[in-house]
Design a protein around this motif. Sequence first.
Motif, mmCIF file in Angstrom:
data_model
loop_
_atom_site.group_PDB
_atom_site.id
_atom_site.type_symbol
_atom_site.label_atom_id
_atom_site.label_comp_id
_atom_site.label_asym_id
_atom_site.label_seq_id
_atom_site.Cartn_x
_atom_site.Cartn_y
_atom_site.Cartn_z
ATOM 1 N N ASN A 135 0.831 -1.204 0.000
ATOM 2 C CA ASN A 135 0.000 0.000 0.000
ATOM 3 C C ASN A 135 0.870 1.261 0.000
ATOM 4 O O ASN A 135 0.686 2.176 0.784
ATOM 5 N N LYS A 136 1.801 1.271 -0.936
ATOM 6 C CA LYS A 136 2.679 2.424 -1.130
ATOM 7 C C LYS A 136 3.269 2.333 -2.526
ATOM 8 O O LYS A 136 3.181 1.298 -3.186
ATOM 9 N N LYS A 137 3.863 3.415 -2.983
ATOM 10 C CA LYS A 137 4.547 3.440 -4.278
ATOM 11 C C LYS A 137 6.048 3.301 -4.038
ATOM 12 O O LYS A 137 6.584 3.864 -3.093
ATOM 13 N N VAL A 138 6.704 2.520 -4.895
ATOM 14 C CA VAL A 138 8.159 2.392 -4.843
ATOM 15 C C VAL A 138 8.729 2.630 -6.242
ATOM 16 O O VAL A 138 8.033 2.449 -7.249
ATOM 17 N N GLU B 119 0.727 -2.195 -6.441
ATOM 18 C CA GLU B 119 0.759 -1.047 -5.540
ATOM 19 C C GLU B 119 -0.653 -0.502 -5.362
ATOM 20 O O GLU B 119 -1.360 -0.267 -6.349
ATOM 21 N N ASP C 15 -3.288 2.235 -2.887
ATOM 22 C CA ASP C 15 -3.315 3.394 -2.006
ATOM 23 C C ASP C 15 -3.300 2.934 -0.549
ATOM 24 O O ASP C 15 -3.609 1.780 -0.244
ATOM 25 N N LYS C 16 -2.973 3.837 0.336
ATOM 26 C CA LYS C 16 -2.731 3.550 1.751
ATOM 27 C C LYS C 16 -3.832 2.707 2.402
ATOM 28 O O LYS C 16 -3.552 1.759 3.100
ATOM 29 N N LYS D 136 -2.726 3.416 9.123
ATOM 30 C CA LYS D 136 -1.812 4.319 8.420
ATOM 31 C C LYS D 136 -0.484 3.647 8.079
ATOM 32 O O LYS D 136 0.336 4.216 7.353
ATOM 33 N N ASP D 137 -0.243 2.431 8.577
ATOM 34 C CA ASP D 137 1.023 1.731 8.352
ATOM 35 C C ASP D 137 1.147 1.220 6.923
ATOM 36 O O ASP D 137 0.148 0.971 6.238
ATOM 37 N N ASP D 138 2.396 1.024 6.506
ATOM 38 C CA ASP D 138 2.659 0.330 5.253
ATOM 39 C C ASP D 138 2.430 -1.153 5.481
ATOM 40 O O ASP D 138 2.784 -1.706 6.529
ATOM 41 N N CYS E 165 2.345 -5.234 3.531
ATOM 42 C CA CYS E 165 2.667 -6.111 2.397
ATOM 43 C C CYS E 165 1.966 -7.446 2.604
ATOM 44 O O CYS E 165 2.189 -8.131 3.605
ATOM 45 N N ILE F 223 8.917 -1.855 4.984
ATOM 46 C CA ILE F 223 7.672 -2.254 5.638
ATOM 47 C C ILE F 223 8.023 -3.111 6.844
ATOM 48 O O ILE F 223 8.773 -4.089 6.728
#
Length: 130
Positions: A9-12, A45, A47-48, A59-61, A63, A95
């Motif tokens: 839930n993030k962009k890399v 990927e 959204d949060k 709010k955490d990342d 996987c 993460i």
Amino acid sequence: MPHLQFEINKKVSNETKDKFVNQIRDVFSSVMDTGKDHIAISIREYDKYNLTIGRANPKDDICLMNLDIREGRSIEKRREIALRYMEIVHALFEIDLKNQYITFTQHTGEDFHLVEKFLANWEVGEDPLA
């Protein structure tokens, strides 16, 4: 033909993804005693707030990993790969280990198909495309 799926839930960056898939492929080949050319990897990927684990702060990342593999690998091999993948996710995607979750799904070889053939059941030291 394992299909190793990683949802975050993030962009890399693409550079990070390239490092990631190479490390994931190397670890799978080494631990599972097989070649690399048949290993499929997906990175999705989101959204949060589109992924969650009950014990994580919203709010955490996060996987989530779904590892579709052929039958025959021991629980020790599966546990080793799970822990090594969690470390790679932690190092490259930043993460927390507690915010990762892995599910293994095991299939017979004939469930995996390439244009050349379907795969046989797994054997130690194999090259599945030979």
